[in-house]
Design a protein around this motif. Structure first.
Motif, short mmCIF file in Angstrom:
data_model
loop_
_atom_site.label_atom_id
_atom_site.label_comp_id
_atom_site.label_asym_id
_atom_site.label_seq_id
_atom_site.Cartn_x
_atom_site.Cartn_y
_atom_site.Cartn_z
N LEU A 24 0.81 -1.22 0.00
CA LEU A 24 0.00 0.00 0.00
C LEU A 24 0.85 1.27 0.00
CD1 LEU A 24 -2.69 -1.12 2.60
CD2 LEU A 24 -2.89 -1.07 0.11
N ALA A 25 2.15 1.12 0.03
CA ALA A 25 3.04 2.28 0.09
C ALA A 25 2.81 3.25 -1.07
CB ALA A 25 4.50 1.83 0.11
N GLY A 26 2.50 2.72 -2.24
CA GLY A 26 2.30 3.56 -3.42
C GLY A 26 1.07 4.45 -3.36
N ILE A 27 0.09 4.07 -2.55
CA ILE A 27 -1.14 4.86 -2.46
C ILE A 27 -1.28 5.59 -1.13
CG2 ILE A 27 -2.44 3.44 -4.09
CD1 ILE A 27 -3.83 2.15 -1.64
N ALA A 28 -0.34 5.35 -0.22
CA ALA A 28 -0.44 5.91 1.13
C ALA A 28 -0.51 7.43 1.16
CB ALA A 28 0.73 5.43 1.99
N GLY A 29 0.10 8.09 0.20
CA GLY A 29 0.11 9.55 0.19
C GLY A 29 -1.08 10.17 -0.54
N GLN A 30 -1.92 9.35 -1.16
CA GLN A 30 -3.05 9.88 -1.89
C GLN A 30 -4.14 10.36 -0.93
OE1 GLN A 30 -4.38 7.20 -4.96
NE2 GLN A 30 -2.30 6.84 -5.70
N GLY A 42 -7.16 5.50 12.71
CA GLY A 42 -5.90 4.79 12.74
C GLY A 42 -5.96 3.28 12.54
N ARG A 43 -7.12 2.72 12.32
CA ARG A 43 -7.20 1.27 12.09
C ARG A 43 -6.63 0.89 10.73
NH1 ARG A 43 -12.44 -1.82 13.60
NH2 ARG A 43 -10.96 -3.54 13.48
N ILE A 44 -6.70 1.80 9.78
CA ILE A 44 -6.11 1.55 8.47
C ILE A 44 -4.73 2.20 8.47
CG2 ILE A 44 -6.27 2.03 6.00
CD1 ILE A 44 -9.32 1.84 6.32
N MET A 45 -3.71 1.37 8.29
CA MET A 45 -2.33 1.84 8.38
C MET A 45 -1.48 1.26 7.25
SD MET A 45 -2.30 3.62 11.22
CE MET A 45 -0.58 3.74 11.64
N PRO A 46 -0.84 2.10 6.44
CA PRO A 46 0.08 1.58 5.44
C PRO A 46 1.42 1.28 6.10
CG PRO A 46 0.04 3.95 5.32
CD PRO A 46 -0.97 3.56 6.37
N GLY A 47 2.27 0.60 5.40
CA GLY A 47 3.60 0.28 5.92
C GLY A 47 3.79 -1.21 6.00
N ALA A 48 5.03 -1.61 6.14
CA ALA A 48 5.36 -3.03 6.16
C ALA A 48 5.01 -3.67 7.49
CB ALA A 48 6.85 -3.21 5.87
N GLY A 49 4.86 -4.99 7.48
CA GLY A 49 4.69 -5.73 8.71
C GLY A 49 3.37 -6.44 8.90
N ALA A 50 2.49 -6.42 7.92
CA ALA A 50 1.21 -7.12 8.07
C ALA A 50 0.87 -7.85 6.77
CB ALA A 50 0.09 -6.15 8.44
#
Length: 85
Positions: A24-30, A42-50
């Motif tokens: 989701l990193a590519g869309i996180a800033g949209q 805060g339940r929806i979070m981009p980033g690695a680890g899931a």
């Protein structure tokens, strides 16, 4: 205190989007995605680890790790998922 919230957000996000949160990193800033993060409190979070847990083609849950670097969290989640399967 930040890790438990990130942990909860990661598993929810991976299951909801049916893909690893790292992707989701590519869309996180949209703007639309940022609105989802805010409106989900805060339940929806981009980033690695899931990662989603998929059984028979259906997402049945997710595994998430937080507390290290993104690379560490991602690797730990991958190992956890591999041991589950």
């Amino acid at each position: 205190a930040g890790a438990p919230l990130a942990f909860l957000g990661g598993d929810y996000t991976a299951a909801s989007f049916q893909q690893p949160t790292k992707e989701l990193a590519g869309i996180a800033g949209q703007t639309w995605f940022q609105s989802l993060v805010v409106s989900s409190i805060g339940r929806i979070m981009p980033g690695a680890g899931a990662l989603p847990i998929v059984e028979g083609g259906a997402v049945v849950g997710a595994v998430a790790v937080a507390g290290g670097t993104e690379d560490q969290d991602q690797r730990c989640a991958e190992v956890a998922l591999a041991s589950y399967q």
